[in-house]
Design a protein around this motif. Structure first.
Motif, PDB file in Angstrom:
ATOM      1  N   ASN A   1       0.822  -1.211   0.000  1.00  0.00           N
ATOM      2  CA  ASN A   1       0.000   0.000   0.000  1.00  0.00           C
ATOM      3  C   ASN A   1       0.855   1.259   0.000  1.00  0.00           C
ATOM      4  N   GLY A   2       2.038   1.189   0.571  1.00  0.00           N
ATOM      5  CA  GLY A   2       2.942   2.329   0.539  1.00  0.00           C
ATOM      6  C   GLY A   2       3.525   2.601  -0.834  1.00  0.00           C
ATOM      7  N   LYS A   3       3.437   1.610  -1.728  1.00  0.00           N
ATOM      8  CA  LYS A   3       3.962   1.747  -3.091  1.00  0.00           C
ATOM      9  C   LYS A   3       2.851   1.935  -4.124  1.00  0.00           C
ATOM     10  N   LEU A   4       1.640   2.205  -3.665  1.00  0.00           N
ATOM     11  CA  LEU A   4       0.481   2.245  -4.546  1.00  0.00           C
ATOM     12  C   LEU A   4       0.590   3.327  -5.608  1.00  0.00           C
ATOM     13  N   ALA A   5       0.950   4.539  -5.221  1.00  0.00           N
ATOM     14  CA  ALA A   5       1.051   5.634  -6.194  1.00  0.00           C
ATOM     15  C   ALA A   5       2.155   5.356  -7.207  1.00  0.00           C
ATOM     16  N   ASP A   6       3.256   4.774  -6.747  1.00  0.00           N
ATOM     17  CA  ASP A   6       4.370   4.488  -7.650  1.00  0.00           C
ATOM     18  C   ASP A   6       3.958   3.469  -8.703  1.00  0.00           C
ATOM     19  N   ARG A   7       3.264   2.413  -8.281  1.00  0.00           N
ATOM     20  CA  ARG A   7       2.819   1.425  -9.266  1.00  0.00           C
ATOM     21  C   ARG A   7       1.801   2.037 -10.227  1.00  0.00           C
ATOM     22  N   ALA A   8       0.898   2.852  -9.698  1.00  0.00           N
ATOM     23  CA  ALA A   8      -0.109   3.472 -10.565  1.00  0.00           C
ATOM     24  C   ALA A   8       0.555   4.307 -11.646  1.00  0.00           C
ATOM     25  N   ARG A   9       1.538   5.096 -11.281  1.00  0.00           N
ATOM     26  CA  ARG A   9       2.130   6.036 -12.238  1.00  0.00           C
ATOM     27  C   ARG A   9       3.088   5.354 -13.195  1.00  0.00           C
ATOM     28  N   ARG A  10       3.892   4.416 -12.722  1.00  0.00           N
ATOM     29  CA  ARG A  10       4.911   3.823 -13.584  1.00  0.00           C
ATOM     30  C   ARG A  10       4.405   2.634 -14.384  1.00  0.00           C
ATOM     31  N   PHE A  11       3.384   1.944 -13.885  1.00  0.00           N
ATOM     32  CA  PHE A  11       2.944   0.705 -14.510  1.00  0.00           C
ATOM     33  C   PHE A  11       1.526   0.802 -15.077  1.00  0.00           C
TER      34      PHE A  11
END
Length: 434
Positions: free
Chosen positions: A390-400
């Protein structure tokens, strides 16, 4: 991010300016002959939603996976380079080869917001043939050149945002929370997907709820796989009533329910008929003209008091009565959704972002953009893993996932929403859109 945003915006603007007619309307053929702007892109099939990626010397269709799987191509003039080699042709196969080869030259032709990759001088194109191998053939498949470093635009003020310009925190298996009631045989109840009940989830800002319903003699019951041996089972109408009551107390809020649906249409209709006030707040995109006019703004749904949308994953074919006749929308007609699992509860995760359904994530229709449901959870809801994910949610949304769907997620679905601060990702993605 590989390319600078300012450089990419300038080149995209130059391309659009070059193709726009000075006066009147340019012939359609002229509009398709402009060369694409240089930049770093994902080469994404319009037909399959998969990316062209390098495997050895072959070029295959791969699940979109950001910068982790040799899927980023640098367009320079008439070549597309990945690493030290370029996209080329060997007979009917797409391969990588020396960038100086004549077979690595392409006419990259703009076709609306898509492109055709044409072999210079002949009527042959790069095609996604339905197999893993990217090929050369007589078809004229369209490809998206999706920027690796996309332009993101600010959204209007809160009330003027359309529903596709908002991101909602969504709970996976929201009913499986160990608070409201049992959801599985006792030994499975030890691994709930959430730790707070539906009413607390609403108070905490959750606005999307993924619910599994199964048919029993008591109606549509919330449970995993089978309701046999479930202690203290909860009926669907009970949780929907909780949501409707919340909406009546909070006239600015909008909520969406997603049903993993294993009941008959007649049982579902009967179940929802038990919910007091449901008809007053139920939003019907089919009746609101969404397919022709686009999604309404938050101010519009508030003014009309239509602030609850219900989707089903049940198929329309053979359904009787049709679920949308009583306000339950067939989800595949209104949304796109990525495959749900990032892997087991422990160990490495699979962050690739590809469609759960037959339709690709990048699906669009003239005048209509499907809402994007982004699933972000594992097979087993282990709290430590969920906290990290959940702490990496924004990163996955934007990069993937944004590049894979060519849109910002409308719904971010997670396990243990109270861990890892997924609301921070909701707020970040709500501020600007792909």
């Amino acid at each position: 991010m590989r390319a600078t945003r300012s450089a990419l915006i300038v080149t995209l603007a130059a391309s659009l300016t070059a193709t726009a007619p000075a006066t009147g309307t340019a012939p359609a053929q002229a509009q398709t002959q402009a060369q694409a702007a240089d930049g770093v892109y994902y080469l994404q099939s319009v037909t399959t939603g998969l990316n062209a990626g390098v495997s050895g010397t072959s070029v295959l269709q791969r699940r979109p996976k950001g910068d982790e799987d040799r899927q980023q191509w640098t367009l320079t003039g008439r070549t597309l380079r990945e690493g030290t080699q370029c996209l080329g042709r060997q007979a009917d196969q797409a391969v990588v080869m020396a960038c100086t080869s004549p077979d690595a030259q392409w006419d990259v032709l703009l076709d609306g917001d898509r492109h055709r990759l044409k072999v210079p001088g002949v009527d042959r194109h790069l095609i996604a043939s339905g197999t893993d191998q990217v090929r050369i053939g007589t078809g004229a498949d369209r490809w998206y050149l999706t920027p690796v470093s996309p332009q993101r635009v600010p959204v209007p003020v809160e009330g003027e945002r359309r529903l596709d310009q908002v991101t909602f925190l969504t709970t996976h298996n929201a009913y499986a929370n160990g608070v409201d009631g049992g959801f599985a045989p006792p030994f499975v109840n030890l691994a709930p997907n959430q730790a707070r009940g539906i009413e607390q989830q609403l108070r905490d800002g959750v606005r999307g709820f993924q619910l599994d319903i199964h048919q029993t003699p008591d109606g549509a019951i919330l449970c995993h796989n089978s309701c046999t041996w479930v202690s203290r089972p909860v009926a669907l109408w009970v949780d929907v009533q909780r949501i409707v009551d919340f909406l009546n107390r909070n006239p600015n809020e909008f909520v969406t329910v997603f049903l993993e649906d294993y009941v008959s249409a007649a049982v579902l209709r009967s179940e929802l008929a038990r919910v007091n006030g449901l008809a007053n707040v139920l939003f019907r995109p089919d009746q609101a003209g969404v397919r022709t006019n686009g999604w309404p703004t938050l101010n519009t749904v508030r003014a009309n008091n239509k602030r609850l949308m219900i989707f089903t994953d049940h198929g329309r074919s053979g359904d009787s009565p049709q679920r949308d006749t009583f306000g339950v929308m067939y989800q595949s007609e209104w949304t796109v959704e990525n495959y749900w699992s990032m892997g087991s509860g422990l160990g490495a995760s699979d962050w690739s972002c590809h469609s759960r359904w037959a339709t690709p994530l990048n699906r669009t229709e003239p005048g209509f953009r499907p809402l994007f449901v982004m699933n972000h959870f594992r097979d087993v809801p282990i709290t430590g893993t969920a906290t990290t994910d959940n702490g990496k949610l924004a990163d996955r949304a934007r990069r993937f996932c944004e590049p894979a769907a060519r849109k910002t997620p409308t719904y971010l679905a997670v396990d243990h929403y109270h861990l890892g601060n997924p609301m921070a990702a909701v707020q970040a993605l709500s501020g600007e859109r792909f």
